[in-house]
Design a protein around this motif. Structure first.
Motif, PDB file in Angstrom:
ATOM      1  N   ALA A   1       0.909  -1.008  -0.106  1.00  0.00           N
ATOM      2  CA  ALA A   1       0.099   0.056  -0.077  1.00  0.00           C
ATOM      3  C   ALA A   1       0.816   1.112  -0.079  1.00  0.00           C
ATOM      4  O   ALA A   1       2.042   1.278   0.651  1.00  0.00           O
ATOM      5  N   GLN A   2       0.558   2.235  -0.619  1.00  0.00           N
ATOM      6  CA  GLN A   2       1.119   3.571  -0.630  1.00  0.00           C
ATOM      7  C   GLN A   2       0.204   4.762  -1.033  1.00  0.00           C
ATOM      8  O   GLN A   2      -0.845   4.583  -1.320  1.00  0.00           O
ATOM      9  N   LEU A   3       0.993   5.893  -0.934  1.00  0.00           N
ATOM     10  CA  LEU A   3       0.509   6.954  -1.472  1.00  0.00           C
ATOM     11  C   LEU A   3      -0.079   7.052  -3.088  1.00  0.00           C
ATOM     12  O   LEU A   3       0.790   6.531  -3.698  1.00  0.00           O
ATOM     13  N   PRO A   4      -0.820   7.691  -3.433  1.00  0.00           N
ATOM     14  CA  PRO A   4      -1.374   7.814  -4.854  1.00  0.00           C
ATOM     15  C   PRO A   4      -0.366   8.451  -5.718  1.00  0.00           C
ATOM     16  O   PRO A   4      -0.211   7.859  -6.815  1.00  0.00           O
ATOM     17  N   ASP A   5       0.467   9.273  -5.343  1.00  0.00           N
ATOM     18  CA  ASP A   5       1.479   9.683  -6.049  1.00  0.00           C
ATOM     19  C   ASP A   5       2.950   9.290  -5.793  1.00  0.00           C
ATOM     20  O   ASP A   5       3.822   9.793  -6.285  1.00  0.00           O
ATOM     21  N   SER A   6       3.065   8.159  -5.070  1.00  0.00           N
ATOM     22  CA  SER A   6       4.435   7.646  -5.027  1.00  0.00           C
ATOM     23  C   SER A   6       5.011   6.924  -6.032  1.00  0.00           C
ATOM     24  O   SER A   6       4.164   6.184  -6.852  1.00  0.00           O
ATOM     25  N   ASP A   7       6.363   7.219  -6.330  1.00  0.00           N
ATOM     26  CA  ASP A   7       7.102   6.730  -7.371  1.00  0.00           C
ATOM     27  C   ASP A   7       7.444   5.279  -6.950  1.00  0.00           C
ATOM     28  O   ASP A   7       7.502   4.301  -8.066  1.00  0.00           O
ATOM     29  N   GLU A   8       7.792   4.806  -5.683  1.00  0.00           N
ATOM     30  CA  GLU A   8       8.342   3.749  -5.480  1.00  0.00           C
ATOM     31  C   GLU A   8       7.488   3.073  -4.201  1.00  0.00           C
ATOM     32  O   GLU A   8       7.056   3.870  -3.444  1.00  0.00           O
ATOM     33  N   PRO A   9       7.373   1.582  -4.126  1.00  0.00           N
ATOM     34  CA  PRO A   9       6.549   0.897  -3.423  1.00  0.00           C
ATOM     35  C   PRO A   9       7.069   0.963  -1.756  1.00  0.00           C
ATOM     36  O   PRO A   9       6.280   1.170  -0.960  1.00  0.00           O
ATOM     37  N   ILE A  10       8.365   1.085  -1.684  1.00  0.00           N
ATOM     38  CA  ILE A  10       9.372   0.930  -0.454  1.00  0.00           C
ATOM     39  C   ILE A  10       9.444   2.445  -0.067  1.00  0.00           C
ATOM     40  O   ILE A  10       9.952   3.263  -0.998  1.00  0.00           O
ATOM     41  N   ILE A  11       8.744   2.840   1.110  1.00  0.00           N
ATOM     42  CA  ILE A  11       9.100   4.419   1.494  1.00  0.00           C
ATOM     43  C   ILE A  11      10.422   4.479   1.965  1.00  0.00           C
ATOM     44  O   ILE A  11      10.785   3.952   3.117  1.00  0.00           O
ATOM     45  N   THR A  12      11.421   5.463   1.602  1.00  0.00           N
ATOM     46  CA  THR A  12      12.500   5.754   2.280  1.00  0.00           C
ATOM     47  C   THR A  12      12.898   7.076   2.539  1.00  0.00           C
ATOM     48  O   THR A  12      13.662   7.312   3.429  1.00  0.00           O
ATOM     49  N   ASP A  13      11.976   8.007   1.785  1.00  0.00           N
ATOM     50  CA  ASP A  13      12.274   9.586   2.067  1.00  0.00           C
ATOM     51  C   ASP A  13      11.451   9.968   3.376  1.00  0.00           C
ATOM     52  O   ASP A  13      10.540   9.613   3.510  1.00  0.00           O
ATOM     53  N   THR A  14      12.107  10.674   4.163  1.00  0.00           N
ATOM     54  CA  THR A  14      11.502  11.037   5.319  1.00  0.00           C
ATOM     55  C   THR A  14      10.308  11.701   5.163  1.00  0.00           C
ATOM     56  O   THR A  14       9.317  11.868   5.926  1.00  0.00           O
TER      57      THR A  14
END
Length: 841
Positions: free
Chosen positions: A553-566
Motif C-alpha cells: 500500500a502507498q500514497l497515490p503519487d508515490s513513485d516507489e512502493p518502499i518508502i525511504t524519504d523522510t
C-alpha cells in the motif's frame, strides 16, 4: 556469485596490492546507474518499433525482396538498396527474412512485444504486463502458432507461399511429425497447448457439465457461472478468511498450552549420548541435611516435550458468528451470489509453496552430551556451595540455543542471594550469556540459562510446516521462533496489537522482520492484507518491491512502493491516520466494534456498497529504523505513530517498529506506552534492555537470532528462525509473477501541513512583541533561527519565544519551519536588518 568473492578475498590476503578492476566488476555499477537503464530501455523500445515495421513490411513485399537479398553479396550496396522495397532497407529485410521465413513465420511478431515490455520496465520503471511471465507465454505461443501454421501449410501443400506464415521451424516440425506418426501430429500440437494452459494458468479442474434433469438451486447456479467452484477454493485461503474458531462468551479461546507426558524413571547406565529437546532432572544428595551434597551418578528424568496440538474444532462462518436480529440481510443477493468473497478479485492467486524455502540437513540440531550436562551441573552446585547455598534438585531442559537448569533451593535460602551470583556462575561455567530467572514464573523454581556449545539453526521451512502454524486460526499469524522446550511459538499480530523490536547491529533484527513478513505472505490472500514498508536505510526491505501489485500500500503519487524519504514517511503516517478515521466512520455507520465484525457483516451482504461500505483488509505498517526518523523528523513522526498505536487496533491497522538504538529519546514514553508487545535481540547494555523490555536480560543474549519476547508482562526466550535472502527473492518472484491488481493499494491523499500559510495571515505585524527588534538582531547576529536561542538569550518562556519566531517568519526575517532543523535566516547582515526594521516602524 560466491566464486568471485572468494577469489577477491584470497588475493587480498596474499597480496596487499589490489588487483585492477575488470569489466565484470564494473557491471553492477553500470547496471544500477539510472542513466544506463534509461538509455538501454529506450534502445529496446526503438528496436521493438523497428522490428514491427520491418516484419509488417516483409509480409507485404517479402517475395519481391528475396531475389534482391540473394544478390546482396555480389552487387554493390547502393544498387541493392535502391531495389529493396522493405521500409527499413536491406537490414530490415534480412532480419525479417531470418525471423519470419527461416524461424517462426507470422508468430515472429511476438518478439517486438517482449522488447517493448522490457524497454518500458527499464525506462519508466513500469510494467504494462509482468515481464517474466509474459515472455514465457509469448515464446510458447510463437512456437505453437508456428507449428500449427506449419500443419496447415503441409495439409494444403502450399509450401512456397505458406512458409512465410509458418516459418522454417513450424514446417520442419510438422514434416518430422508426419514422417513419424502421420497426421497424428495435429493431436500432439493440440495436447502441447493443453499442457501449457494447465501448468501456466494453474488450471486444476475442467468445466463441469450439468445434466438437464438435475435440480440446481439459484445460489448454486450463480456459482456454476463462474470459473472457480467456491467449495474447492484453496484450503488455506478459506480457513484464513471465512472460518474462525468459535468464541466463548465473546472471547476467543486461547491456544492450549502443550503439557508434558508423564515422567518415567530411567536408570543411569543406558544413558543416551546426545539429549535433544528433553527435560533432565539432576538430583544432588544432601549430606546430614546441610553440608555439601555427595556426588553420585546422574539420574535422568526425561519428559517428552513434543508439542501437543490442540484439538481441532468445527469451523464456524464469520457471517454467522456476528449475525444480529437488527440487521437486514439482502436475501436476493445471498440467493443469487452467496456470501461475498474478496479473494475472487484474484481468483487464480496461488499461495507460495513450501519448496521455495531451503531445507537444511538434520545435523544442524543442537547436540548436548550427558557429560556436558553433568559437568555444568557440578559447576553450578559447587559454585553455590562455595557461598553456603544448598539446593534440593536440578532439572535440565535442552533448547536450540540454551539449556535451562531449574534448581529448587533448600528452605531458608534467599532468592536475591542466588541472583547476585550471576557473574560467579558465568565464571565457573566459562560461558557467555548466563541468565538467571529468579523465580521462574508460576513454577517455584530458579532458572539458569546456559548457552549450548553446539547450537541449533532453526530453519524457516521447519517451522512453517508444523501444524501449529499451518492450522492456526489466528487473524495475522506470525512465527516467532522456537522456545527452550523446542516448541514452535506462533503469535497473533492482531492481538498484540503492535510490536516494538530492538537489537544491536548484526544480531538478527532484519532477519526477524523478514520472518514476520514471510509468515503473513504465506497465510494471507492479497485481498486480506496490505503492507506499508518504511526503510530509511534503503537496502533492507527492497526485496519486497515485487509485491507492489499484490500486498503493498502507498500514497497515490508515490513513485516507489518502499518508502525511504523522510518527508514521504511523514505524509504516509498522516495518510494512514486519515485511513483510520475513515474506517472508524464506516464502523460507526455499520454499528460494529471492530474490523472482524464489520467484514463479517459485509461478507453476508448486510452492508450496502453504494453507501461507501467495502471489504477492509488488514494493514501492517513496518518501520525498519525508527531512530533515523526520530532524528530527522522528531515530533512529526512521533505524534502520528502514537495516535495510530492508541486507536488503530480496532480497525485492523497494526504497527511493527524496529530500531537499533532503544534509547529513551527514540522509544519515547508516548510510543512505549502503546506497544505492549516487545521483542529484543541482543543489546549492548542493561540500560537498553530496560528501555525496551522494562527489565534486564537482553544484554546477556548470545546473538544470531537469540531473543526475548515480552507480551502481557510474560517474557519468553526464543530462537528466531533463519530465512535467507535467496528465499525471500524466490518468494517475492513467485508472488510477483502472478496476476495482481492494477496498482498498489492506494491510501488517502495527504497534501502535507499547509497550516503555515494560514498562521501567517493571522499574525498581525502591527501588534508586534515589544522585544521583536531585539529578537531579530539576535537571530541575524547568530544566523540561527531557533526558538531555544531566543529563550536562553532573552530569558523568555517557550510560548512567547514561539510567537516571536512566527512574527519573524511573517516579516521575512527567518524561513519556514523545517522539522527538527533550525530555521533559515533570510537576512545576512545587521545593516540590511536595520533598514527592514526602520521601514516596519
Amino acid at each position: 556469485m560466491s566464486q568471485p568473492i572468494n577469489r577477491q578475498n584470497s588475493v587480498r590476503n596474499e597480496r596487499p596490492k589490489p588487483r585492477p578492476s575488470s569489466v565484470s566488476m564494473k557491471w553492477p555499477a553500470w547496471q544500477a546507474d539510472r542513466r544506463s537503464q534509461l538509455a538501454f530501455g529506450g534502445l529496446l523500445m526503438l528496436l521493438a518499433l523497428g522490428l514491427t515495421v520491418a516484419f509488417c513490411s516483409y509480409l507485404l513485399t517479402g517475395q519481391a525482396d528475396q531475389s534482391v537479398l540473394s544478390k546482396v553479396s555480389d552487387a554493390p550496396l547502393r544498387e541493392s538498396g535502391t531495389e529493396m522495397r522493405n521500409f527499413l532497407g536491406i537490414l530490415g529485410a534480412y532480419i525479417a527474412h531470418v525471423f519470419i521465413f527461416r524461424w517462426f513465420g507470422i508468430a515472429a511478431l511476438g518478439i517486438p512485444i517482449i522488447l517493448f515490455l522490457a524497454g518500458c520496465k527499464l525506462a519508466f520503471n513500469f510494467e504494462l504486463l509482468p515481464l517474466s511471465r509474459t515472455t514465457k507465454a509469448v515464446l510458447f505461443y510463437m512456437t505453437w502458432i508456428s507449428a500449427l501454421a506449419g500443419y496447415i501449410v503441409l495439409a494444403t501443400d502450399s509450401v512456397g507461399q505458406g512458409s512465410v506464415w509458418c516459418g522454417g521451424i513450424g514446417y520442419e516440425v510438422n514434416v518430422w511429425l508426419y514422417n513419424l506418426i502421420g497426421w497424428g501430429g495435429l493431436a500432439i500440437i493440440g495436447f502441447a497447448l493443453f499442457v501449457f494452459l494447465v501448468f501456466f494458468y494453474g488450471i486444476t479442474k475442467l468445466p463441469s457439465i450439468s445434466l438437464p434433469q438435475r435440480p440446481v438451486s439459484a445460489a448454486k447456479s450463480a456459482y456454476d457461472s463462474d470459473d472457480d467452484d467456491p467449495e474447492e477454493e484453496d484450503e488455506d485461503d478459506v480457513k484464513d478468511f471465512i472460518d474462525v474458531k468459535p468464541a466463548t462468551n465473546g472471547v476467543p479461546k486461547p491456544v492450549a498450552t502443550p503439557m508434558p507426558a508423564p515422567i518415567a524413571e530411567v536408570p543411569a547406565e543406558p544413558q543416551p549420548e546426545l539429549l535433544n529437546g528433553h527435560a533432565t532432572e539432576l538430583k544432588p544428595e544432601k549430606v546430614n541435611g546441610s553440608g555439601p551434597p555427595a556426588k553420585k551418578p546422574l539420574t535422568f528424568t526425561i519428559a517428552d516435550t513434543t508439542p501437543v496440538e490442540p484439538a481441532s474444532e468445527s469451523p464456524q462462518p464469520v457471517a454467522e458468528a456476528f449475525a444480529g436480529p437488527t440487521d437486514e440481510v439482502d436475501e436476493d443477493a445471498l440467493k443469487l451470489h452467496g456470501l461475498y468473497d474478496p479473494t475472487l478479485d484474484l481468483p487464480r492467486y496461488q499461495f507460495p509453496t513450501i519448496e521455495l524455502l531451503t531445507e537444511y540437513p538434520e545435523n544442524k540440531k543442537a547436540q548436548v552430551s550427558a557429560e556436558e550436562l553433568e559437568a555444568n551441573k557440578d559447576r553450578i552446585v559447587d559454585t553455590l556451595q562455595n557461598y553456603g547455598i544448598t539446593i534440593d534438585s536440578i532439572k535440565a531442559t535442552i533448547g536450540p540455543t540454551v539449556t535451562l537448569y531449574e534448581i529448587i533451593p533448600a528452605a531458608g535460602v534467599r532468592i536475591s542471594k542466588i541472583k547476585s551470583l550471576e557473574d560467579d556462575i558465568a565464571l565457573s561455567l566459562a560461558a557467555l550469556g548466563i541468565r538467571i530467572i529468579a523465580p521462574m514464573p508460576g513454577q517455584g523454581t530458579i532458572g539458569i540459562e546456559v548457552p549450548n556449545k553446539n547450537r541449533e539453526m532453526v530453519a524457516m521451512r521447519s517451522v512453517m510446516t508444523t501444524e501449529k502454524f499451518t492450522k492456526s486460526n489466528f487473524e495475522l499469524p506470525v512465527v516467532m521462533g522456537k522456545t527452550i522446550s523446542n516448541e514452535i511459538y506462533v503469535a497473533d499480530l492482531a492481538k498484540m496489537p503492535h510490536l516494538l523490536m530492538a537489537g544491536a547491529t548484526g544480531q538478527g533484527k532484519s532477519v526477524g522482520l523478514n520472518v514476520l513478513l514471510t509468515s503473513l505472505i504465506y497465510k494471507k490472500h492479497p485481498s486480506q492484507l496490505k503492507l506499508i514498508l518504511v526503510d530509511p536505510k534503503k537496502v533492507e526491505l527492497t526485496l519486497f518491491n515485487k509485491l507492489e501489485r499484490h500486498f503493498l500500500a502507498q500514497l497515490p503519487d508515490s513513485d516507489e512502493p518502499i518508502i525511504t524519504d523522510t518527508k514521504k514517511v511523514v505524509n504516509t503516517l498522516n495518510s494512514l491516520c486519515i485511513e483510520m478515521d475513515n474506517r472508524y466512520n464506516l464502523l460507526k455507520d455499520a454499528q460494529c466494534r471492530n474490523l472482524k465484525e464489520y467484514n463479517a457483516k459485509f461478507i453476508q451482504r448486510r452492508l450496502n456498497p453504494e453507501k461507501g461500505h467495502k471489504f477492509l483488509p488488514y494493514i501492517v505498517l513496518v518501520i525498519d529504523e525508527l531512530a533515523d526518523l526520530m532524528m530527522t523528523a522528531g515530533k512529526e513522526v512521533e505524534q502520528p505513530i502514537a495516535r495510530l498505536a492508541q486507536l488503530a487496533r480496532a480497525i485492523g491497522i497494526h504497527l511493527v517498529v524496529a530500531t537499533q538504538r532503544p534509547s529513551v529519546n527514540v522509544i519515547t514514553g508516548l510510543i512505549k506506552a502503546n506497544f505492549p508487545a516487545r521483542l529484543s535481540f541482543k543489546v549492548t547494555s542493561k540500560i537498553d534492555s530496560r528501555t525496551i523490555l522494562d527489565t534486564g536480560g537482553a544484554e546477556q543474549l548470545v546473538g544470531m537470532g537469540d531473543m526475548l519476547f515480552s507480551s502481557n508482562s510474560d517474557i519468553v526466550r526464543l530462537q528466531c528462525p533463519f530465512v535467507d535472502t535467496n528465499e525471500i527473492e524466490d518468494i517475492c518472484e513467485f508472488v510477483g509473477s502472478q496476476r495482481g491488481y492494477d496498482s498498489a493499494y492506494n491510501l488517502p491523499e495527504f497534501a502535507g501541513d499547509d497550516s503555515g500559510s494560514s498562521e501567517e495571515k493571522e499574525i498581525d505585524l502591527e501588534n508586534r512583541d515589544p522585544m521583536f527588534d531585539e529578537a531579530a538582531r539576535l537571530v541575524v547576529n547568530h544566523q540561527q533561527g531557533s526558538t531555544s536561542l531566543i529563550q536562553r538569550r532573552l530569558k523568555l518562556g517557550y510560548n512567547r519565544a514561539g510567537r516571536l519566531i512566527d512574527q519573524l517568519e511573517a516579516a521575512g526575517i527567518v524561513g519556514a519551519f523545517e522539522g527538527s532543523k533550525a530555521r533559515e535566516v533570510l537576512i545576512q547582515d545587521i545593516h540590511t536588518l536595520e533598514e527592514v526594521l526602520k521601514n516596519m516602524n
